[in-house]
Structure formats: C-alpha cells, structure tokens
Design a protein around this motif. Structure first.
Motif, PDB file in Angstrom:
ATOM      1  N   LYS A  51       0.461  -1.791   0.311  1.00  0.00           N
ATOM      2  CA  LYS A  51       0.036  -0.155   0.055  1.00  0.00           C
ATOM      3  C   LYS A  51       1.065   1.243   0.139  1.00  0.00           C
ATOM      4  O   LYS A  51       2.025   1.348  -0.070  1.00  0.00           O
ATOM      5  CB  LYS A  51      -0.809   0.168   1.320  1.00  0.00           C
ATOM      6  N   GLU A  52      -0.176   2.186  -0.690  1.00  0.00           N
ATOM      7  CA  GLU A  52       0.904   3.440  -0.182  1.00  0.00           C
ATOM      8  C   GLU A  52       1.258   4.062   0.876  1.00  0.00           C
ATOM      9  O   GLU A  52       0.550   3.723   1.837  1.00  0.00           O
ATOM     10  CB  GLU A  52       0.009   4.581  -1.222  1.00  0.00           C
ATOM     11  N   GLY A  53       2.668   4.085   0.955  1.00  0.00           N
ATOM     12  CA  GLY A  53       2.703   4.836   1.847  1.00  0.00           C
ATOM     13  C   GLY A  53       3.645   3.822   3.441  1.00  0.00           C
ATOM     14  O   GLY A  53       4.167   4.200   4.825  1.00  0.00           O
ATOM     15  N   GLU A  54       3.056   2.409   2.870  1.00  0.00           N
ATOM     16  CA  GLU A  54       3.919   1.444   4.632  1.00  0.00           C
ATOM     17  C   GLU A  54       5.418   1.016   3.841  1.00  0.00           C
ATOM     18  O   GLU A  54       5.699   1.672   2.372  1.00  0.00           O
ATOM     19  CB  GLU A  54       2.617   0.450   3.835  1.00  0.00           C
ATOM     20  N   THR A  55       5.225   0.342   5.029  1.00  0.00           N
ATOM     21  CA  THR A  55       6.413  -0.288   5.235  1.00  0.00           C
ATOM     22  C   THR A  55       6.466  -2.140   5.440  1.00  0.00           C
ATOM     23  O   THR A  55       6.064  -2.190   5.934  1.00  0.00           O
ATOM     24  CB  THR A  55       7.623   0.007   5.500  1.00  0.00           C
ATOM     25  N   LEU A  56       6.392  -2.322   4.119  1.00  0.00           N
ATOM     26  CA  LEU A  56       6.306  -4.611   3.684  1.00  0.00           C
ATOM     27  C   LEU A  56       7.652  -4.842   4.468  1.00  0.00           C
ATOM     28  O   LEU A  56       8.750  -4.675   3.818  1.00  0.00           O
ATOM     29  CB  LEU A  56       5.631  -4.535   2.937  1.00  0.00           C
TER      30      LEU A  56
END
Length: 346
Positions: A51-56
């Motif tokens: 998702k936009e703006g997340e860290t996976l």
C-alpha cells in the motif's frame, strides 16, 4: 495477499523468476549429471500488494529468493512470468524506453555500502549521476541538489568532493540512501540495508529511513533476515521460504501469533530482552538444510523440515489463504476454524 484497494502502489500477481542453468556438456560429464536442463525457481508464484506509504518487511533465510524478488520488482532481474504492477502499469512487460521513465519512481538501496559505490567517483558525482542522467538539472544546480540531499541524510555539505573510502560504513549507506532519493521516488526497495553495518549504526539508519518515509511519503519493501530490524520498521511482514510466501500479516500479529510452522521457528529465534520471559520461551529448532531451488520438494516445500508434516504435505501444494482477518498462511493443516498448528497436531 492481493486485496482490491485503490491505495495499492505495488501489486504482484503470480510473479515468477526462474534462472536456466543449462544442462549436459562438460559439467555433467565430470559430475555424472543426468544431462537434463536445470532451472532455479528463485521466485515461484508470489502474490501480494504494497500500500502507498507503508513498509512491507520481507524475511526469510538466506537463499530463499528475497533479494531476487526485490530486484525483479524494479526490473533489475528479468521476470519469467506473472505481473508486477506499479500504479496499474505492468512493468514486467514494459519496453526498455518506457521502463526508463518508471525508474524515476522506483529506486533501490543496496545491501553492501562498500561495493555499491564507485570508488573512483566523488560523493557529489555518485549522488548527482541520476540527476544528470534524467536531465533534472545541470551545472551548479546539480551541486545544490546534491548538497541538499546530503543534508537530508545527515551528511555535511563539505563532504561533496570526498571519495567513498573516506567514509565509514554508516556514512556510505547514507550516501546510497541519498542516491536513491535523488529522483524523488515513490517506492524504494531496501535490500538488507543494515546487514553490513555495526549494530550501533543500524538503529541510526533505520530511524533515518523512518523519518524520510514520513517526510516524503515513501513506500518501502524492506528486505532482511534480521527479524528484530523488520519488526522495528514494518507495518506488515511477509515470510518467504524457497521462493514462495508462506505467511503475510500485520507486523504485530506475525510476531505475537505466527501461524505457519516456518514463521514460528523464525520468531522463536528472536531473543527477548526480558531474561525471565526468555528463560521460559521454547525455541523451535529446524532440522535439515534448505532444499535446493533447482529441485524443490513436491507438495509443501517446507515439509522436509516441518515438525508437523503429514503424508498429505508431501503431495498437496498449499495456497496462501486468509486464516484470520488480514492474516494469511499457506499450510494445509490449519484453517479459520483451527488456526493453531500445535492444537491440530495434538
């Protein structure tokens, strides 16, 4: 796992990266090989969204395909099959000229801050090279942009004429981060960005990445074998084994209640700072070695090392399914009604 969401920046669908090692010839003659073509299935049918703006966070043992997946996402490694979507565009099948335009938005921080910087170039030239290549500025404007980037990552403007060998490991990684930021990207693959650094420096680099993410609304794929680091920076965590994703969940859930037997083993190896809790924890010790990706086991790839494996695990290929809300796992022995493998196995 794939979810229909307009906030998805990256979407992978059944992504495959295979390497043909050939077969026959002189090598097989001296080793007694069969002469059959050997295929390394480095990434074998991976599906998930970022998702936009997340860290996976992407974790797993060495050789499981983490780095190959990250490079394939940026088309630094050829994609064999499936789709790699960036804002709805399948970059797996873009022409080179079209892919070049997308590279401004998709960048990488490399694992080795010593090998990833050209020793014959000054810091100014290293960070300024992508700016010049993409025609974003020229002349003194490039130098000003480089100096601003250096300050952004915590380096003095005065260092612009220095060479990589004049910096510490942590400073070199800051240079690599500045280079990745030079084109103002949206998405960054951070491939083991702290593994070559001293422990005292690792926290500084992770904190810097967190600050930059908030400031610039960056999206990260954070690849690491260090589960403590991944826990510190990640919103969600994907666990990879032998080219496949075996578990995907919110970071807090995967650390507190891992579902897949492989994830349980990895989490059990992470030390807890409380000595009383640490003394009571049960460490899951895996037997055997990771199988070869040239000839992976049939059925569940993990069954050769799994303490809970049954005969069906040898023949049935598990799918990554939702066991708990937003918590996915690929194990045929658990489901939504019976998520605990210890209870299922008795």
């Amino acid at each position: 796992m794939s979810e229909t969401n307009g906030n998805n920046l990256i979407s992978l669908e059944d992504l495959k990266v295979y390497f043909d090692l050939g077969g026959g010839g002189f090598f097989d003659k001296i080793t007694g090989g069969s002469g059959e073509k050997r295929i390394v299935k480095a990434v074998d049918g991976v599906t998930f969204d970022i998702k936009e703006g997340e860290t996976l966070g992407l974790v797993g043992e060495s050789g499981c395909g983490k780095s190959t997946l990250g490079k394939a996402l940026l088309r630094l490694t050829p994609i064999t099959g499936g789709r790699a979507m960036y804002r709805g565009k399948d970059i797996a099948h873009l022409r080179d000229s079209d892919m070049r335009e997308q590279r401004k938005h998709l960048q990488m921080i490399f694992q080795d801050p010593y090998a990833s910087l050209n020793p014959r170039m000054t810091v100014g030239n290293i960070i300024g090279e992508p700016i010049r290549n993409f025609g974003l500025a020229d002349g003194k404007s490039v130098e000003k942009m480089v100096q601003d980037l250096m300050e952004t990552v915590g380096l003095s403007r005065r260092f612009i004429k220095r060479y990589p060998h004049e910096f510490s490991g942590g400073q070199r990684q800051r240079i690599g981060i500045a280079r990745a930021l030079a084109l103002d990207p949206e998405f960054i693959v951070a491939d083991e960005p702290i593994s070559a650094l001293d422990v005292s420096i690792q926290a500084q680099i992770m904190n810097l990445m967190n600050e930059l993410q908030k400031e610039k609304n960056l999206t990260y794929l954070f690849i690491s074998h260090d589960l403590r680091a991944v826990r510190h920076v990640s919103d969600r965590v994907a666990v990879m084994y032998l080219g496949e994703i075996v578990e995907l969940a919110e970071g807090k859930d995967i650390y507190s209640e891992p579902l897949h037997p492989y994830s349980k083993a990895l989490i059990s190896a992470v030390p807890v700072p409380d000595p009383e809790i640490e003394a009571e924890r049960r460490r899951v010790i895996l037997t055997g070695d990771v199988p070869s990706p040239i000839n992976p086991p049939t059925g569940c790839h993990f069954h050769t090392r799994c303490p809970y494996a049954i005969d069906d695990c040898k023949t049935t290929e598990p799918k990554l399914v939702e066991i708990k809300p937003r918590h996915y796992s690929s194990c045929i022995r658990i489901d939504a009604d019976n998520p605990n493998i210890e209870e299922v196995a008795g």
